[in-house]
Design an enzyme around this catalytic site. Sequence first.
Site: not given
Length: 269
Positions: A83-84, A59, A230, A206-207, A242, A28, A81, A111
């Site tokens: 989660y997609e 993306h 963060n 998450m990736s 996000h 990202s 990802h 990220a």
Amino acid sequence: MREAAAATAAIIRKQVPEAPETALVLGSGLGAVAEAVKQPVSLPYPELPGFPRPSVAGHGGRLVLGRLAGRPVAVMQGRAHYYESGRADGMNVALATLQALGCRRVILTNAAGSLREDVGPGRLLLLNDHINLAGVSPLFGLPGDERFVDLVDAYDPAGRAKMAAAATRLGIPLAEGVYVWFCGPHFETPAEIRAAKLLGGDAVGMSTVPEVIVARMLGLKVTALSMITNLAAGMAAEPLSHAQTMKHATAAAGDMARLLAAFLEASDD
């Protein structure tokens, strides 16, 4: 997977003048890296069978081929990802295609949230290992013995040394540590973050981990960098979102782009 990758690689070869040596997967907020590619050929993912269809802001959904820091590269602007779709194999064909085109190394960027107070938003983290807390694999269902991948030194030690040296030359602070993969798309709970710290993690995201596993099965050398956007859940007062990820990713993108260029200039593989 390999047959599909060979077919997609044939489509790409008809449109690019030279084979790439290195693949980059952009997380990202890193679109500026793709924009720095010289003599670019840009191919939208929908034109490339087996490539992902990103649904996440930041993306771009295109493959850019050309030269970066004088080296032939293939830049994936966007990734799949877990989660997609609920599947961990969303990047399998794309990575196999890049390997079929001639890439020998993949540089993965993401990220991430930091588990360390001393590595806050805007910093870069060089990954030296990971912990797969999602508990799934992109190799589920593949036949044969190649799916039993050795992940010792999955993050190429020589590549890590070169990246660290490049950061030193540029004066860019570069931390090093372990990436912990959670499935997302929700952020982690404070209790999960405390557990990740106890397990030895330095960042959460998450990736990336599925891509590392597939890349190693394909024989690609792996180098990976996190942009810290963060402090993780329970470590700061600011709510996680996000939008926050994109804000801090954009701020760190300049250092990331300079570091990637310096690494490529010094690379001999």
